[in-house]
Motif scaffolding. Structure first.
Motif, PDB file in Angstrom:
ATOM      1  N   MET A 157       8.768   2.895   3.462  1.00 17.65           N
ATOM      2  CA  MET A 157       8.211   2.826   2.529  1.00 17.65           C
ATOM      3  C   MET A 157       8.744   3.741   1.437  1.00 17.65           C
ATOM      4  O   MET A 157       9.323   4.838   1.242  1.00 17.65           O
ATOM      5  N   PRO A 158       9.360   2.479   0.546  1.00 19.05           N
ATOM      6  CA  PRO A 158      10.514   3.077  -0.979  1.00 19.05           C
ATOM      7  C   PRO A 158       9.994   3.795  -1.533  1.00 19.05           C
ATOM      8  O   PRO A 158       8.723   4.302  -1.990  1.00 19.05           O
ATOM      9  N   GLN A 159      10.302   5.187  -2.078  1.00 14.15           N
ATOM     10  CA  GLN A 159      10.266   6.529  -2.674  1.00 14.15           C
ATOM     11  C   GLN A 159       8.716   7.102  -2.221  1.00 14.15           C
ATOM     12  O   GLN A 159       7.823   7.047  -3.065  1.00 14.15           O
ATOM     13  N   ALA A 160       8.957   6.867  -1.401  1.00 11.73           N
ATOM     14  CA  ALA A 160       7.258   7.750  -0.776  1.00 11.73           C
ATOM     15  C   ALA A 160       7.308   9.736  -1.104  1.00 11.73           C
ATOM     16  O   ALA A 160       8.481  10.042  -1.261  1.00 11.73           O
ATOM     17  N   VAL A 212       0.497  -1.146  -0.181  1.00 12.14           N
ATOM     18  CA  VAL A 212      -0.208  -0.074  -0.007  1.00 12.14           C
ATOM     19  C   VAL A 212       1.069   0.718  -0.340  1.00 12.14           C
ATOM     20  O   VAL A 212       1.480   1.657   0.969  1.00 12.14           O
ATOM     21  N   LYS A 213       0.550   2.110  -1.168  1.00 15.14           N
ATOM     22  CA  LYS A 213       1.270   2.682  -1.123  1.00 15.14           C
ATOM     23  C   LYS A 213       0.871   4.241  -1.933  1.00 15.14           C
ATOM     24  O   LYS A 213       0.304   3.783  -2.947  1.00 15.14           O
ATOM     25  N   PRO A 214       0.880   4.964  -0.834  1.00 15.13           N
ATOM     26  CA  PRO A 214       0.584   6.425  -1.081  1.00 15.13           C
ATOM     27  C   PRO A 214       0.898   7.399  -2.668  1.00 15.13           C
ATOM     28  O   PRO A 214       1.968   7.917  -2.440  1.00 15.13           O
ATOM     29  N   ASP A 215       0.270   8.351  -3.243  1.00 15.01           N
ATOM     30  CA  ASP A 215       0.679   8.826  -4.073  1.00 15.01           C
ATOM     31  C   ASP A 215       0.493  10.295  -3.733  1.00 15.01           C
ATOM     32  O   ASP A 215       1.502  11.069  -4.322  1.00 15.01           O
ATOM     33  N   ARG A 216      -0.139  10.522  -2.757  1.00 14.66           N
ATOM     34  CA  ARG A 216       0.053  11.773  -2.261  1.00 14.66           C
ATOM     35  C   ARG A 216      -0.137  11.517  -0.958  1.00 14.66           C
ATOM     36  O   ARG A 216      -1.319  10.291  -0.720  1.00 14.66           O
ATOM     37  N   VAL A 217       0.017  12.792   0.487  1.00 17.97           N
ATOM     38  CA  VAL A 217       0.285  11.962   1.394  1.00 17.97           C
ATOM     39  C   VAL A 217      -0.352  13.494   2.386  1.00 17.97           C
ATOM     40  O   VAL A 217       0.499  14.996   1.706  1.00 17.97           O
ATOM     41  N   LEU A 218      -1.032  14.061   2.729  1.00 20.32           N
ATOM     42  CA  LEU A 218      -1.655  14.733   4.009  1.00 20.32           C
ATOM     43  C   LEU A 218      -2.150  14.676   4.681  1.00 20.32           C
ATOM     44  O   LEU A 218      -2.118  14.014   5.702  1.00 20.32           O
TER      45      LEU A 218
END
Length: 157
Positions: A70-73, A46-52
């Motif tokens: 996470m890699p490349q978060a 589960v990896k976000p594209d955007r984090v708010l």
């Protein structure tokens, strides 16, 4: 947006007498919880594209520690409106980010737990609680509307 990750901040130190709530830091246990939340997300793909993220110290630290697993978060974006937000206010913020495939929102209770209930159950008064560093992964069916999501995973340390 087709996936939403809701992460409550990890355990924070108690407020000092006369101290600001937004300045509360994570406890040692909270730091471990935030790292564990990030490890869980990474291990489950589960990896976000955007984090708010809320502007409080404890949410920013939670986001930083979780994303480090996470890699490349992506970098987290501070969103002042998350602090002390209602589910409706959180929905309005998320509507502004519907161009991202997966959004992670790092915030506070009761807003986070009520948003989960609203999106999954259709009512924000049907919440069951969200412990510190607890996370919910929701799959969205179309637009962000009450009852429009499926709870794919719930995790807490």
């Amino acid at each position: 947006m087709h996936e939403l990750i809701l992460l409550r901040h990890a355990e924070a130190q108690p407020a000092k007498a006369g101290g600001e709530d937004q300045g509360r830091r994570l406890s040692g246990r909270g730091e471990q919880e935030a790292k564990a939340a990030g490890t869980w997300l990474a291990n489950h793909g589960v990896k976000p594209d955007r984090v708010l993220c809320s502007p409080s110290e404890r949410t920013r630290a939670t986001a930083t520690l979780a994303l480090a697993a996470m890699p490349q978060a992506p970098e987290s974006q501070i969103a002042d409106e998350i602090y002390d937000a209602t589910p409706g206010e959180l929905l309005a913020l998320l509507d502004q980010h519907d161009d991202a495939g997966t959004v992670m929102l790092v915030g506070h209770n009761p807003g986070i737990e009520r948003l989960v209930a609203l999106l999954v159950e259709g009512r924000s008064d049907e919440f069951r609680g969200m412990p510190p560093a607890g996370l919910a992964v929701l799959h969205l069916h179309g637009s962000l509307e009450p009852g429009s999501a499926r709870l794919d995973a719930f995790w807490s340390p």
